[in-house]
Write a protein that holds these residues in place. Structure first.
Motif, mmCIF file in Angstrom:
data_model
loop_
_atom_site.group_PDB
_atom_site.id
_atom_site.type_symbol
_atom_site.label_atom_id
_atom_site.label_comp_id
_atom_site.label_asym_id
_atom_site.label_seq_id
_atom_site.Cartn_x
_atom_site.Cartn_y
_atom_site.Cartn_z
ATOM 1 N N GLN B 324 54.554 -119.779 39.855
ATOM 2 C CA GLN B 324 53.105 -119.934 39.716
ATOM 3 C C GLN B 324 52.493 -119.180 40.893
ATOM 4 O O GLN B 324 53.225 -118.676 41.728
ATOM 5 C CB GLN B 324 52.727 -121.419 39.815
ATOM 6 N N MET B 325 51.174 -119.157 40.963
ATOM 7 C CA MET B 325 50.555 -118.437 42.070
ATOM 8 C C MET B 325 51.069 -118.989 43.400
ATOM 9 O O MET B 325 50.895 -120.170 43.691
ATOM 10 C CB MET B 325 49.034 -118.574 42.008
ATOM 11 N N GLY B 326 51.755 -118.139 44.157
ATOM 12 C CA GLY B 326 52.226 -118.550 45.475
ATOM 13 C C GLY B 326 53.322 -119.610 45.479
ATOM 14 O O GLY B 326 53.561 -120.263 46.492
ATOM 15 N N MET B 328 57.405 -120.819 43.737
ATOM 16 C CA MET B 328 58.556 -120.619 42.850
ATOM 17 C C MET B 328 59.442 -121.854 42.958
ATOM 18 O O MET B 328 59.641 -122.396 44.036
ATOM 19 C CB MET B 328 59.344 -119.370 43.275
ATOM 20 N N LYS B 341 52.973 -118.033 50.459
ATOM 21 C CA LYS B 341 51.835 -118.532 49.663
ATOM 22 C C LYS B 341 50.990 -117.364 49.177
ATOM 23 O O LYS B 341 50.365 -117.417 48.141
ATOM 24 C CB LYS B 341 50.948 -119.439 50.525
ATOM 25 N N ASN B 342 50.957 -116.331 49.982
ATOM 26 C CA ASN B 342 50.130 -115.179 49.656
ATOM 27 C C ASN B 342 50.919 -114.172 48.808
ATOM 28 O O ASN B 342 51.890 -113.596 49.270
ATOM 29 C CB ASN B 342 49.650 -114.531 50.956
ATOM 30 N N GLN B 343 50.449 -113.967 47.592
ATOM 31 C CA GLN B 343 51.161 -113.077 46.662
ATOM 32 C C GLN B 343 51.328 -111.659 47.210
ATOM 33 O O GLN B 343 52.261 -110.965 46.840
ATOM 34 C CB GLN B 343 50.407 -112.992 45.338
ATOM 35 N N GLN B 344 50.394 -111.249 48.074
ATOM 36 C CA GLN B 344 50.483 -109.914 48.657
ATOM 37 C C GLN B 344 51.838 -109.676 49.323
ATOM 38 O O GLN B 344 52.345 -108.576 49.324
ATOM 39 C CB GLN B 344 49.396 -109.725 49.732
ATOM 40 N N TRP B 346 54.648 -110.842 48.457
ATOM 41 C CA TRP B 346 55.790 -110.880 47.536
ATOM 42 C C TRP B 346 56.351 -109.508 47.231
ATOM 43 O O TRP B 346 57.498 -109.355 46.869
ATOM 44 C CB TRP B 346 55.387 -111.536 46.198
#
Ligand code: FAD
Ligand code: FAD
Lengths: 536, 417
Positions: B324-326, B328, B341-344, B346
Motif C-alpha cells: 500500500q502507499m508507503g 509492504m 514511508k516515502n514512496q520517492q 522506493w
C-alpha cells in the motif's frame, strides 16, 4: 531562409487555434514547437470541456465564454468530445448557502442546471458518496486534447498553415524596435535556422515569460502547477464536480477507459511536472468526499502541468490569479510586431485565437473575419467507409480509429487492413489500436518516437501502461525502417521510461505488480539493458 | 510416523522445495493458489548474471562466494547453491527433460529482440552453445503469432554476432488455425500444442525443410511442445538434421509452463499432495510456533497443520507480499516489511538505471536458516521463507530469479528435521 507572414511559438491549444484562424483568413503562418504538438500544458491537464458553471459565481465573463465555446467545440470538434454531462454535487461538507448563489449565477450566464433527485443521481452514478445533499446536471464534457490538437493542425494545414515540431525558438531577431524573425534550433541535431516574418506571436503558455525575455522584455507569468491522478477505470459516467467554491481535487473527469481526478495549485517553474506523494495523499483524502471507496480504486499514474496564469500584479498567485487570458501587444514596450498570448483555458482556446487574430490580421492588411466557429475540424467519414470498416476492424476499434485519425487517414488505414487482414491485429488491447493505425502514425513526418505515436493513438495509455504493447510497438515500427527507429534498446527505454515517470509516485498495490511484470519482461526476458555483443 | 511439511505457494520455489522434502521422507503438502511467475517467466534458471555495476559475470558460483549475508545466496552459501543446482539438473534428467549447464559458467541465450542474456541452467530446447557451432541461422516466425518479430531478432542478431561468419536470415511460416484473425490471437502456446499433433508436426517439418543447408540452427519462439519432453526435438534432429533454440520471450511462457509441469510430475511421483485453488489467508501462531494455516477454497475454510511450513508465496507479483502507499507486508503471518514511508525512496528516477532498484530488494528478512526475523529477532521457529518473498536481491537487475528460488527452496528443505 524560410520566410512567412506570421510565426507562432508554441504548439499547444492556444498556438494551434491561432494557426488555424490565421490560415483560414488566408494569412501565411508557421508554428514552431520545441517538442511534439501538445506536449506542454495542453496535454497535462484535466481534459474537461467546461460548461462554465465552475466559474459562474466568481467570474461571469469567463463562465459565459465557457458555455459558448463548449457549444461550439461540441459541434466543430465532435470527434474529440465525449458527449457526457457534468454533475455538481453538494456534500455535507459543502457550504449550503453557496448553492443558491451558484444557481442564480448559472442562470445569469446562460448555463443550464437541471436538478437531480438523489435517486436519479445514484442510478446515474452509483459510486458517488451517499453524503450528497443535492445534485445538478450541467453541460460539461470530456475532451481529448491530443485528438483535438491534431485535428486543428490538420485543418490548418488544409488552409496552408505550417508546423515545425522539435524545434526550439532560441532567439528573437529584431532591429530598430521591430521584430523581423526568429532563430530556431533542431532539438535533435542542434542545427540552427532562421525564419523571417512580419509578425511574431508567442503562445508558449507558461513559458511566455521566458520567450518575452528572449526579446529583452519582462512579462509576469505565474506558472501554477496542478497535479492529476488517473484511475484505472471509469468510476463515473459523467464529470463529477463538488458544488462549492472552486478548490483542490474536486473534479473527476471520465475519459475513455480511465477517470482523472484533479487538481492542485502550487507555484512552480514551467518545466516542473513532478508530483509528490503528499499531493496524491491530499487529493485522495479530499476525493473521498465524492467517492467514499476511493482508496480501493486502482491508480494508474499521476502527472502534472503548469497553468500559464498572467498577472499584472506581482503579489497574486495560484487560484486567486485570473484564469482569463491576455494578449499583450509589445508595441507598448517599445517592440512592434510581437504579441504574447497567455492564460485562459483549453476550453476557450478558439475564442482567444479569434480575439488575437482580430487584432493581428488588420495589422497585416487582412480584413477577413474569423470562420473557425463555423467549419468543423474534420469531415465526416462516408457511410460507405464506416460500413466497410465494421467488417474488418477488430471489436470496437473502427469507431475509435475514425475519431482519432479523421477520414483521410482512416480510409488509408482501412484499405491497408482490407488488403492484409493481419494489419488489423490489435497492438494495444487496452485502447484498441491496430497495427495499421500504428504504422500510419509512425510514418508521419512529425513522428520521432513511440511516445509521439502514443499521443496520436493512445497506445499504452490504458491498464497495462505499456507492459504488453511496448514490445509489439517496437517490433512494428522497426519493420518500417523509419530513421528514428534505428536503435532497439533506445526505443524501448524512451517509451517505458515515459510511462514509468507517472507510475513511480503511485507504485503500490496492483501497480507495483505490474512494474514487476514489466521489469521481468523487459529487463529479464528481453535484457534490454544490455544490448551488447554476445562475447563481452 | 513421518513428520509433515506444508508448503504455501506452487511456484518454482514451492514445487522444488516439495520435491526435496518428499525425497527426504517428509509428508509433504503444497497449497497453491493462482499462477506463479513461471507462467510469465522463462523456464531458464538464471543464477547470477551481472554484478552490482552491471558487469557480466562469467562464473556465477564464484561470484556467489563473494556475496554478503544480506543477499539470499549469502545466507544459503555457495556449497548449498552448488548442491541445489546439481540436484535440479539430476531431477530434470530423471524426468527425461534434462536441463543443461554448469554452475561455474554462464551461457548466453538469445532473446525475443535478438539480444543475448546470461543464464546458467537451460532446458533442452535452449542450448546457448549451439549458436557457436552454426553455419547458418534461420530466425523462424509464425504468421499470426502476435508477440514475436523474426525480422527484429534477425536484424539485431546480425549486429550482436559481428565476428560470426555464419549466415543469418529470417522467414515466416504459416500454420492453419481454426481461430481466424477475427477470433482470439494466436500465442506461442497455441503453436506448441499444434506441433504436438501429428498433422501440425508434418506441416511444420515440410515448411522448414528447405531452409536446412549445412549446420543449420533455427531460432524460434518457445513452441517445441507444450509438455516437458524432448520427443519433438529428437524427431526433428533425426528427420531434418537441424538444431533448434527457443528465445526467451513475452508471456505466456511456454518454457516456464513446461518446467512447472515437470516439477509437478516429479513431486506427484514422490508422493507430494498438491492442492490447487487453496488460498491461504491466515495462520495460527503461538510462541513463535505455527501450528496450522487456514485456506479458503470454493467450499469452506480448512486448517492444515504440520511440523514445518515453507512460505513460497512469491513477491508482489505472486501476491505473497502486498503493498500500500508507503507500506509492504506479508499477509499470512502478518510480517511487516521495513520499507520507507516515502514512496520517492522506493525507486530511482529512471526504471532502467544500470543499478538495482531499492523496491525490488524489499522482502522478508531471515536468518541463515531462512526463518523470518525482525531486526535480528527470530519471529517464527518452524516457518521458512523461500523464493521471491526473500529480501536482499533484485532478480531483474542481477538475473537471479529462478536461481534464488531453487537454491533457497533446497536449503530450507534440507534444514528440516
Ligand atoms: C492541472 C491543469 C488542469 C487543467 N484543466 C483544464 C481543464 O480541465 N479544462 C480547460 O479548459 N483547461 C484546463 N487547464 C488549462 C489549460 O490546460 C491551459 O490553459 C492550456 O492548455 C494552455 O495552452 P497553451 O497553448 O497556452 O500552452 P501550452 O499547451 O503549454 O503550449 C505552450 C507550448 O509552447 C512550447 N514552447 C515553450 N517554449 C518554447 C520555445 N522556446 N520554442 C518552441 N516552443 C516552445 C511548449 O513546449 C508548449 O507545447 C488546466 C491546466 C492545468 C495546469
Ligand atoms: C516476466 C518475468 C520473467 C522472468 N524471467 C526469468 C528468467 O528468464 N529466468 C529466471 O531465472 N527468472 C526469471 N524471472 C524470475 C522468476 O520467475 C521468479 O523469481 C521466480 O519464479 C519466483 O518463484 P517463487 O516460487 O518464489 O514465486 P511465484 O512464482 O510468484 O510463486 C508464488 C506462488 O504462490 C502463490 N501464492 C501466493 N499467495 C498465496 C496464498 N496466500 N495461498 C496460496 N498460494 C499463494 C502464488 O499464486 C504463486 O503461485 C522472471 C520473472 C518475471 C515476472
Amino acid at each position: 531562409m524560410l520566410s512567412t507572414e506570421v510565426v507562432i511559438i508554441g504548439g499547444g491549444a492556444t498556438g494551434a487555434g491561432i494557426l488555424r484562424d490565421l490560415s483560414m483568413r488566408g494569412i501565411q503562418a508557421i508554428l514552431v514547437e520545441r517538442g511534439d504538438l501538445g506536449c506542454g500544458t495542453s496535454s497535462r491537464f484535466h481534459g474537461l470541456l467546461h460548461s462554465g458553471a465552475r466559474y459562474a459565481v466568481k467570474d461571469k465573463h469567463a463562465a459565459v465564454e465557457c458555455i459558448e465555446e463548449n457549444t461550439i467545440l461540441r459541434r466543430i470538434g465532435k470527434h474529440c468530445v465525449e458527449p457526457i454531462n457534468s454533475i455538481f454535487i453538494r456534500t455535507k461538507e459543502d457550504d449550503e448557502s453557496y448553492e443558491e448563489k451558484w444557481l442564480k449565477a448559472c442562470l445569469d450566464a446562460g448555463i443550464s442546471t437541471k436538478a437531480l433527485s438523489l435517486n436519479e443521481l445514484f442510478s446515474l452514478e452509483p459510486n458517488v458518496s451517499r453524503n450528497v445533499q443535492s445534485a445538478y446536471m450541467c453541460p460539461g464534457a470530456a475532451i481529448d486534447s491530443f485528438r483535438l490538437l491534431w485535428q486543428i493542425f490538420d485543418s490548418a494545414k488544409r488552409y496552408g498553415g505550417k508546423t515545425i515540431t522539435y524545434h526550439n525558438v532560441v532567439s528573437i531577431d529584431s532591429s530598430s524596435g521591430r521584430v523581423h524573425g526568429v532563430t530556431i534550433e533542431d532539438v535533435r541535431t542542434h542545427e540552427r535556422k532562421k525564419i523571417a516574418c512580419s509578425y511574431l506571436i508567442s503562445a508558449a503558455g507558461p513559458w511566455c515569460g521566458e520567450i518575452a525575455a528572449k526579446a529583452g522584455l519582462s512579462l509576469k507569468v505565474i506558472p501554477s502547477k496542478g497535479s492529476l491522478i488517473a484511475f484505472n477505470h471509469r468510476i463515473c459516467h459523467n464529470v463529477i464536480h463538488r458544488l462549492h467554491k472552486p478548490a483542490d481535487a474536486d473534479i473527476f473527469v471520465p475519459h475513455g477507459t480511465v477517470t482523472i481526478l484533479g487538481t492542485t495549485s502550487i507555484n512552480s517553474s514551467p518545466d516542473d511536472n513532478s508530483t509528490s506523494q503528499e499531493e496524491v495523499k491530499s487529493m485522495l483524502e479530499i476525493g473521498k468526499a465524492t467517492f467514499e471507496n476511493i482508496y480501493d480504486y486502482r491508480i494508474l499514474r499521476v502527472f502534472a502541468g503548469c497553468r500559464p496564469l498572467y498577472s499584472a500584479d506581482e503579489n497574486v498567485s495560484g487560484r486567486n490569479a485570473s484564469r482569463d487570458f491576455v494578449a499583450i501587444d509589445h508595441e507598448k514596450d517599445g517592440l512592434s510586431g510581437f504579441m504574447s498570448v497567455c492564460g485562459g483555458k483549453f476550453t476557450t482556446h478558439r475564442l482567444m485565437a479569434q480575439k488575437v487574430c482580430d487584432i493581428v490580421a488588420p495589422k497585416l492588411g487582412c480584413q477577413k473575419h474569423c470562420q473557425t466557429a463555423e467549419i468543423p475540424l474534420i469531415e465526416e467519414p462516408s457511410s460507405d467507409l464506416i460500413n466497410r470498416a465494421k467488417k474488418v476492424f477488430p471489436s470496437y476499434s473502427s469507431r475509435l480509429c475514425q475519431d482519432r485519425q479523421g477520414p483521410e487517414r482512416f480510409a488509408k488505414i482501412l484499405s491497408n487492413i482490407e488488403q492484409n487482414p493481419n494489419q488489423g491485429e490489435l497492438i494495444c488491447e487496452c485502447e484498441n489500436v491496430t497495427k495499421a493505425e500504428i504504422e500510419s502514425v509512425a510514418l508521419e513526418p512529425t513522428t520521432h518516437s513511440i511516445s509521439d505515436v502514443r499521443r496520436r493513438t493512445r497506445l499504452g495509455m490504458g491498464t497495462c501502461q505499456g507492459t504488453f504493447c511496448t514490445y509489439r510497438a517496437v517490433g512494428t515500427v522497426k519493420r518500417l525502417k523509419c530513421d528514428w527507429a534505428e536503435d532497439t534498446s533506445s526505443l524501448f527505454k524512451e517509451f517505458l521510461e515515459a510511462r514509468w515517470k507517472g507510475i513511480r509516485p503511485v507504485m503500490w498495490g496492483n501497480q507495483m505488480r505490474d512494474v514487476e511484470l514489466a521489469r521481468g519482461i523487459y529487463e529479464v526476458s528481453l535484457n534490454i539493458n544490455h544490448e551488447g555483443e554476445k562475447d563481452e | 510416523m513421518s513428520k509433515s511439511v506444508v508448503i504455501i505457494g506452487g511456484g518454482i520455489s514451492g514445487l522444488f522445495a516439495a520435491c526435496i522434502c518428499a525425497k527426504r521422507g517428509f509428508k509433504t503438502t503444497v497449497l497453491s493458489y493462482g499462477q506463479g511467475a513461471l507462467a510469465a517467466a522463462g523456464g531458464i534458471i538464471d543464477v547470477f548474471g551481472y554484478d552490482e555495476k552491471g558487469k557480466l559475470i562469467h562464473d556465477p558460483l564464484e561470484h556467489i562466494n563473494s556475496l554478503p549475508s544480506s543477499h539470499p545466496y549469502g545466507k544459503i552459501g555457495a556449497e548449498n547453491v552448488e548442491a541445489a543446482l546439481n540436484t535440479f539438473l539430476k531431477l530434470s534428467a530423471e524426468a527425461k527433460y534434462p536441463y543443461k549447464g554448469d554452475v561455474h559458467k554462464n551461457q548466453m541465450v538469445p532473446t525475443g529482440i535478438g539480444t543475448f542474456k546470461p543464464t546458467c541452467l537451460t532446458p533442452p530446447t535452449i542450448d546457448g552453445d549451439l549458436i557457436n557451432h552454426a553455419d547458418r541461422i534461420v530466425v523462424l516466425g509464425f504468421k499470426g503469432l502476435k508477440d514475436y518479430f523474426a525480422d527484429l531478432i534477425c536484424e539485431n542478431l546480425r549486429r550482436n554476432l559481428p565476428k560470426s561468419s555464419c549466415e543469418i536470415l529470417s522467414t515466416e511460416i504459416l500454420l492453419n488455425f481454426e481461430s481466424s484473425s477475427a477470433c482470439r490471437d494466436i500465442s506461442a502456446l497455441d503453436i506448441a500444442r499444434k506441433l504436438d499433433t501429428h498433422v501440425g508436426y508434418l506441416n511444420f517439418r515440410e515448411q522448414i525443410k528447405s531452409y536446412v543447408k549445412g549446420k543449420t540452427l533455427f531460432i524460434l519462439p518457445p513452441v517445441l511442445s507444450a509438455s516437458p519432453s524432448t520427443d519433438l526435438l529428437d524427431l526433428l534432429d533425426i528427420e531434418i538434421n537441424a538444431k533448434f533454440i527457443e528465445v526467451s520471450a513475452m508471456p505466456p511462457s511456454v518454457t516456464g509452463y513446461r518446467t512447472e509441469l515437470m516439477l509437478k510430475n516429479i513431486a506427484e511421483k514422490l508422493g507430494v499432495e498438491i492442492i490447487e485453488k487453496a488460498h491461504v489467508f491466515a495462520s495460527e501462531v503461538k510462541d513463535k510456533h505455527c501450528s496450522y494455516v487456514m485456506t479458503q477454497g470454493f467450499d469452506r475454510i480448512r486448517k492444515y497443520s504440520a511440523d514445518h511450513f515453507i512460505l513460497a508465496s512469491g513477491g508482489v507479483f505472486g501476491n505473497g507480499l502486498v503493498t500500500q502507499m508507503g507500506r509492504m507486508y506479508e499477509p499470512i503471518f502478518n510480517i511487516e516489511i521495513d520499507v520507507p514511508k516515502n514512496q520517492q525512496e522506493w525507486s530511482h528516477q529512471y526504471l532502467f538505471t544500470g543499478r538495482p532498484q531499492p523496491f525490488a530488494t524489499y522482502g522478508i528478512e531471515t536468518d541463515n536458516t531462512l526463518r523470518p526475523t525482525n531486526k535480528g529477532q527470530l519471529l517464527l521457529d518452524n516457518v521458512y521463507v523461500v523464493g521471491r518473498a526473500l529480501a536482499g536481491y533484485d532478480f531483474c537487475f542481477e538475473k537471479s530469479g529462478n536461481g534464488v528460488a531453487i537454491c533457497s527452496a533446497y536449503h530450507a528443505a534440507s534444514l528440516l528435521e
